[in-house]
Write an enzyme that holds these catalytic residues in place. Structure first.
Site, PDB file in Angstrom:
ATOM      1  N   ASP A  10     -79.894  22.634  -0.038  1.00 25.25           N
ATOM      2  CA  ASP A  10     -79.614  21.176   1.255  1.00 25.25           C
ATOM      3  C   ASP A  10     -79.221  20.265   0.456  1.00 25.25           C
ATOM      4  O   ASP A  10     -80.336  20.102  -0.440  1.00 25.25           O
ATOM      5  CB  ASP A  10     -81.208  20.906   1.855  1.00 25.25           C
ATOM      6  CG  ASP A  10     -80.968  19.905   3.051  1.00 25.25           C
ATOM      7  OD1 ASP A  10     -79.498  19.617   3.422  1.00 25.25           O
ATOM      8  OD2 ASP A  10     -81.090  18.891   2.495  1.00 25.25           O
ATOM      9  N   SER A  11     -78.581  19.332   1.128  1.00 27.42           N
ATOM     10  CA  SER A  11     -77.978  18.134   0.706  1.00 27.42           C
ATOM     11  C   SER A  11     -79.661  17.228   0.158  1.00 27.42           C
ATOM     12  O   SER A  11     -79.698  16.413  -1.397  1.00 27.42           O
ATOM     13  CB  SER A  11     -78.002  17.101   0.663  1.00 27.42           C
ATOM     14  OG  SER A  11     -78.079  16.934   1.763  1.00 27.42           O
ATOM     15  N   TYR A  42     -74.374  14.207   1.267  1.00 28.68           N
ATOM     16  CA  TYR A  42     -73.095  15.355   1.024  1.00 28.68           C
ATOM     17  C   TYR A  42     -72.305  14.593   2.661  1.00 28.68           C
ATOM     18  O   TYR A  42     -71.311  14.480   2.793  1.00 28.68           O
ATOM     19  CB  TYR A  42     -73.720  16.517   1.916  1.00 28.68           C
ATOM     20  CG  TYR A  42     -74.390  17.289  -0.291  1.00 28.68           C
ATOM     21  CD1 TYR A  42     -74.803  16.345  -1.163  1.00 28.68           C
ATOM     22  CD2 TYR A  42     -74.086  18.635   0.088  1.00 28.68           C
ATOM     23  CE1 TYR A  42     -75.252  16.699  -2.104  1.00 28.68           C
ATOM     24  CE2 TYR A  42     -74.995  19.469  -0.724  1.00 28.68           C
ATOM     25  CZ  TYR A  42     -75.245  18.333  -2.069  1.00 28.68           C
ATOM     26  OH  TYR A  42     -75.650  19.265  -3.303  1.00 28.68           O
ATOM     27  N   GLY A  43     -73.457  13.840   3.687  1.00 24.53           N
ATOM     28  CA  GLY A  43     -72.805  13.592   4.684  1.00 24.53           C
ATOM     29  C   GLY A  43     -71.129  12.411   4.956  1.00 24.53           C
ATOM     30  O   GLY A  43     -70.802  12.289   6.233  1.00 24.53           O
ATOM     31  N   CYS A  73     -78.476  23.046   4.764  1.00 22.36           N
ATOM     32  CA  CYS A  73     -77.253  21.662   5.254  1.00 22.36           C
ATOM     33  C   CYS A  73     -76.330  21.662   6.080  1.00 22.36           C
ATOM     34  O   CYS A  73     -75.498  22.516   6.404  1.00 22.36           O
ATOM     35  CB  CYS A  73     -77.260  20.885   3.857  1.00 22.36           C
ATOM     36  SG  CYS A  73     -76.084  19.344   4.514  1.00 22.36           S
ATOM     37  N   THR A  75     -73.882  19.825   6.718  1.00 17.65           N
ATOM     38  CA  THR A  75     -72.483  19.422   5.862  1.00 17.65           C
ATOM     39  C   THR A  75     -71.993  20.220   4.844  1.00 17.65           C
ATOM     40  O   THR A  75     -71.082  20.825   4.981  1.00 17.65           O
ATOM     41  CB  THR A  75     -72.729  18.223   4.982  1.00 17.65           C
ATOM     42  OG1 THR A  75     -73.538  17.369   6.076  1.00 17.65           O
ATOM     43  CG2 THR A  75     -72.013  17.213   4.793  1.00 17.65           C
ATOM     44  N   GLU A 153     -85.535   9.766   6.761  1.00 15.15           N
ATOM     45  CA  GLU A 153     -85.923   8.999   4.954  1.00 15.15           C
ATOM     46  C   GLU A 153     -86.809   7.947   5.483  1.00 15.15           C
ATOM     47  O   GLU A 153     -87.437   8.248   3.965  1.00 15.15           O
ATOM     48  CB  GLU A 153     -84.622   8.752   4.356  1.00 15.15           C
ATOM     49  CG  GLU A 153     -83.941   9.973   4.514  1.00 15.15           C
ATOM     50  CD  GLU A 153     -83.487  10.999   3.092  1.00 15.15           C
ATOM     51  OE1 GLU A 153     -83.888  10.610   1.804  1.00 15.15           O
ATOM     52  OE2 GLU A 153     -83.513  11.914   3.305  1.00 15.15           O
ATOM     53  N   CYS A 185     -78.349  18.725  11.960  1.00 14.05           N
ATOM     54  CA  CYS A 185     -78.286  17.746  11.360  1.00 14.05           C
ATOM     55  C   CYS A 185     -79.578  18.173  10.548  1.00 14.05           C
ATOM     56  O   CYS A 185     -80.956  17.948  11.445  1.00 14.05           O
ATOM     57  CB  CYS A 185     -77.743  16.217  10.783  1.00 14.05           C
ATOM     58  SG  CYS A 185     -78.233  15.683   9.663  1.00 14.05           S
ATOM     59  N   THR A 186     -80.095  18.530   9.875  1.00  9.35           N
ATOM     60  CA  THR A 186     -81.297  18.808   9.027  1.00  9.35           C
ATOM     61  C   THR A 186     -82.463  18.156   9.707  1.00  9.35           C
ATOM     62  O   THR A 186     -83.140  18.363   9.933  1.00  9.35           O
ATOM     63  CB  THR A 186     -81.784  18.605   7.518  1.00  9.35           C
ATOM     64  OG1 THR A 186     -80.998  17.185   6.786  1.00  9.35           O
ATOM     65  CG2 THR A 186     -80.292  19.801   7.249  1.00  9.35           C
ATOM     66  N   HIS A 187     -81.798  16.469   9.515  1.00 11.84           N
ATOM     67  CA  HIS A 187     -82.608  15.601   9.363  1.00 11.84           C
ATOM     68  C   HIS A 187     -83.497  15.369  11.145  1.00 11.84           C
ATOM     69  O   HIS A 187     -84.093  14.386  11.247  1.00 11.84           O
ATOM     70  CB  HIS A 187     -82.031  14.183   9.096  1.00 11.84           C
ATOM     71  CG  HIS A 187     -82.204  13.688   7.900  1.00 11.84           C
ATOM     72  ND1 HIS A 187     -81.439  14.538   6.446  1.00 11.84           N
ATOM     73  CD2 HIS A 187     -82.497  13.249   6.469  1.00 11.84           C
ATOM     74  CE1 HIS A 187     -82.137  14.441   5.933  1.00 11.84           C
ATOM     75  NE2 HIS A 187     -82.772  13.887   5.502  1.00 11.84           N
TER      76      HIS A 187
HETATM   77  N1  DGL Z   1     -78.301  17.554   5.506  1.00 11.10           N
HETATM   78  C1  DGL Z   1     -77.211  16.874   6.129  1.00 11.10           C
HETATM   79  C2  DGL Z   1     -76.935  18.216   6.851  1.00 11.10           C
HETATM   80  O1  DGL Z   1     -78.084  18.615   7.600  1.00 11.10           O
HETATM   81  C3  DGL Z   1     -77.851  15.709   5.959  1.00 11.10           C
HETATM   82  C4  DGL Z   1     -78.463  14.628   4.999  1.00 11.10           C
HETATM   83  C5  DGL Z   1     -76.555  14.706   3.916  1.00 11.10           C
HETATM   84  O2  DGL Z   1     -75.863  13.437   4.504  1.00 11.10           O
HETATM   85  O3  DGL Z   1     -76.649  14.464   3.366  1.00 11.10           O
HETATM   86  O4  DGL Z   1     -76.229  17.636   7.525  1.00 11.10           O
END
Ligand code: DGL
Length: 278
Positions: A10-11, A42-43, A73, A75, A153, A185-187
Site C-alpha cells: 500500500d502507499s 499516492y492519491g 491501495c 490508487t 491518519e 480508499c484504504t482509509h
Molecule cells: N492508499 C490510498 C488509496 O487507497 C490512500 C492514501 C494515498 O493517497 O496514498 O487510494
C-alpha cells in the site's frame, strides 16, 4: 519447506485494513506487508509516478517469494494494476477494485451507486469504466474526498470535524438517491460510522478490505494452496518508520498489539530504514 507468504503493499498504513481482513479470512497464512510511508500519499500523484513506486514496492515484496501480491491501495490498483500485470507476467496480482465492484453490483437494488476515493482514483475513471462494462444500466456518482485520508491518519474518525467534512463531501449523494457507496480508499473503512450517519442506514457501504480478503481465500482455495494451519506470522515493512506510526497502526489492525523493529534496507525500495514486526 519455504513458507510462501501473501504479499501486500500500500502507499502507507491504510492497507493494514486489508491485512486485518486477510488474517480473518486466511488465518493460517503468513503475510508480508510493505507500506510506502516515505512517499504517501499516492492519491495526489501522477500515473507515471504511481506506476514507478508500485514497481519498486513489488520488487521489494518479491524478495519474500510471495504466492501472490495484493495491491491494497485503490490508487495503485486503478493506475498501476494492469501495468504491474504486464511488467510481471509470471506473478498473480489481486487488487481491490474488482471485488468492490462485484459486491456493489450484488447489493444495489436501484442501480444508483456512489463512489468515493482519492483524486487520482476518481480521475482515473477506472472504477467507473469497469462498473459500466459490467453493467451498462448502473448510474455512478463519483466524488474525490481528499481530506478523508489525513483525517484518518490524524485519528479523527468520529469527532465533530470529521462529521462536518463528511457532510460536505457526501450531501450530494443524498440528492442523487444512491443506495450503495463504494469506499474506494484504504482509509475510508475507518470512517464508516461517520459516513453511515450522514447517508443513513439504507445506503449500503462497500468495504473493499473484506471483499478482497474473501477473494484471496477463494483464489488460494481454488488452487489448493490455502494454508489452514500456519504460524500466523506477519511482517510489516515501512519505508519510513516515523514516530506517529506506532500510535496509529493499532487502529488499522483493530487493536492488535504489535512491536516495530528496524530491519536492513532493501536495495530496490530506494530509501533508508524499514521497520518490521515478526
Ligand atoms: N492508499 C490510498 C488509496 O487507497 C490512500 C492514501 C494515498 O493517497 O496514498 O487510494
Amino acid at each position: 519447506m519455504i513458507e510462501q507468504p501473501i504479499g501486500v503493499f500500500d502507499s502507507g498504513i491504510g492497507g493494514l485494513t486489508v491485512v486485518s481482513q486477510i488474517r480473518k479470512y486466511c488465518p493460517g497464512e503468513e503475510i508480508v506487508y510493505f507500506g510506502d510511508t516515505a512517499r504517501v500519499p499516492y492519491g495526489t500523484k501522477s500515473a507515471n509516478v504511481i506506476r514507478q513506486f508500485s514497481v519498486e514496492n513489488t520488487r521489494f515484496l518479491l524478495k519474500s517469494e510471495p504466492k501472490l501480491i495484493v495491491i491494497a491501495c485503490h490508487t495503485a490498483s486503478c493506475l498501476a494494476g494492469d501495468y504491474l500485470r504486464r511488467k510481471f507476467p509470471g506473478l498473480t496480482f489481486l487488487d481491490v477494485v474488482r471485488p468492490s465492484i462485484e459486491k456493489a453490483l450484488a447489493v444495489t437494488r436501484s442501480g444508483r451507486i456512489g463512489l468515493i476515493g482519492t483524486p487520482a482514483t476518481i480521475n482515473s475513471g477506472h472504477y467507473q469504466r469497469l462498473l459500466s462494462s459490467r453493467n451498462r444500466s448502473v448510474h455512478i456518482f463519483a466524488k474525490a474526498c481528499p481530506l478523508f485520508v489525513p483525517l484518518v491518519e490524524e485519528g479523527w474518525t468520529s469527532n465533530s470535524i470529521s462529521k462536518k467534512i463528511a457532510a460536505v463531501y457526501l450531501n450530494d449523494f443524498k440528492k442523487q438517491k444512491i443506495d450503495t457507496l463504494i469506499l474506494a480508499c484504504t482509509h475510508y473503512p475507518l470512517l464508516k460510522k461517520v459516513i453511515g450517519r450522514v447517508l443513513g442506514k439504507k445506503v449500503e457501504l462497500v468495504d473493499a478490505s473484506e471483499e478482497v480478503a474473501w477473494q484471496v481465500k477463494e483464489y488460494l482455495r481454488g488452487r489448493k494452496i490455502l494454508k489452514e494451519n500456519g504460524a500466523r506470522k506477519i511482517r510489516l515493512y515501512f519505508s519510513d518508520c516515523h514516530a506517529h506510526l506506532k500510535s496509529i497502526i493499532p487502529a488499522f489492525l483493530h487493536g492488535e498489539r504489535i512491536t516495530i523493529r528496524e530491519a536492513a534496507f532493501p536495495a530496490q525500495a530506494g530509501r533508508g530504514k524499514l521497520c518490521t514486526r515478526l
